[in-house]
Design a protein around this motif. Sequence first.
Motif, PDB file in Angstrom:
ATOM      1  N   ASP A   1       0.837  -1.210   0.000  1.00  0.00           N
ATOM      2  CA  ASP A   1       0.000   0.000   0.000  1.00  0.00           C
ATOM      3  C   ASP A   1       0.872   1.261   0.000  1.00  0.00           C
ATOM      4  OD1 ASP A   1      -2.247  -1.567   0.003  1.00  0.00           O
ATOM      5  OD2 ASP A   1      -2.695  -1.287   2.147  1.00  0.00           O
ATOM      6  N   LEU A   2       1.942   1.246   0.790  1.00  0.00           N
ATOM      7  CA  LEU A   2       2.821   2.417   0.848  1.00  0.00           C
ATOM      8  C   LEU A   2       3.537   2.623  -0.485  1.00  0.00           C
ATOM      9  CD1 LEU A   2       4.371   2.030   4.424  1.00  0.00           C
ATOM     10  CD2 LEU A   2       2.764   3.768   3.642  1.00  0.00           C
ATOM     11  N   GLU A   3       3.940   1.503  -1.128  1.00  0.00           N
ATOM     12  CA  GLU A   3       4.601   1.634  -2.433  1.00  0.00           C
ATOM     13  C   GLU A   3       3.641   2.206  -3.466  1.00  0.00           C
ATOM     14  OE1 GLU A   3       5.956  -2.364  -3.086  1.00  0.00           O
ATOM     15  OE2 GLU A   3       7.892  -2.011  -2.106  1.00  0.00           O
ATOM     16  N   LYS A   4       2.377   1.792  -3.382  1.00  0.00           N
ATOM     17  CA  LYS A   4       1.389   2.335  -4.320  1.00  0.00           C
ATOM     18  C   LYS A   4       1.167   3.813  -4.079  1.00  0.00           C
ATOM     19  CE  LYS A   4      -1.141  -1.982  -4.926  1.00  0.00           C
ATOM     20  NZ  LYS A   4      -2.370  -2.707  -4.607  1.00  0.00           N
ATOM     21  N   LEU A   5       1.093   4.202  -2.808  1.00  0.00           N
ATOM     22  CA  LEU A   5       0.904   5.616  -2.491  1.00  0.00           C
ATOM     23  C   LEU A   5       2.116   6.431  -2.933  1.00  0.00           C
ATOM     24  CD1 LEU A   5      -0.693   5.525   1.076  1.00  0.00           C
ATOM     25  CD2 LEU A   5      -1.753   6.239  -1.064  1.00  0.00           C
TER      26      LEU A   5
END
Length: 86
Positions: free
Chosen positions: A78-82
Motif C-alpha cells: 500500500d505504501l509503495e502504491k501511495l
Amino acid sequence: MTEAVTVALITGGLSLLGVLISNRSATRHTEESIRTAQAVTDTKLESLTAEVREHNHFARRMPVVEEQIKVINHRISDLEKLGGNV
C-alpha cells in the motif's frame, strides 16, 4: 557309612549356602543396574519432554508470525502504491 553321609550332608549344605549367597549378590547387582538404567532413562525423558514443549510453543507462534508478515507485506505494498501516485 554314617560318616560319609554326614560329610555329604555338610558338603551339600555348604554348597547350597554358597549358591544362595552368590545368587543374592547377583540379584542385588542386577537391581542396582536396573535402577541406574531407569534413572538415566528418566533424565533423558525429561530432557526430551522439555524439547517437545519448546517446539510446540514455537509451532503455536509460527502461524501468528506468518499472519503478521502478510499484514506487513500488505502495508508495504500500500505504501509503495501511495509513493508511486504522488
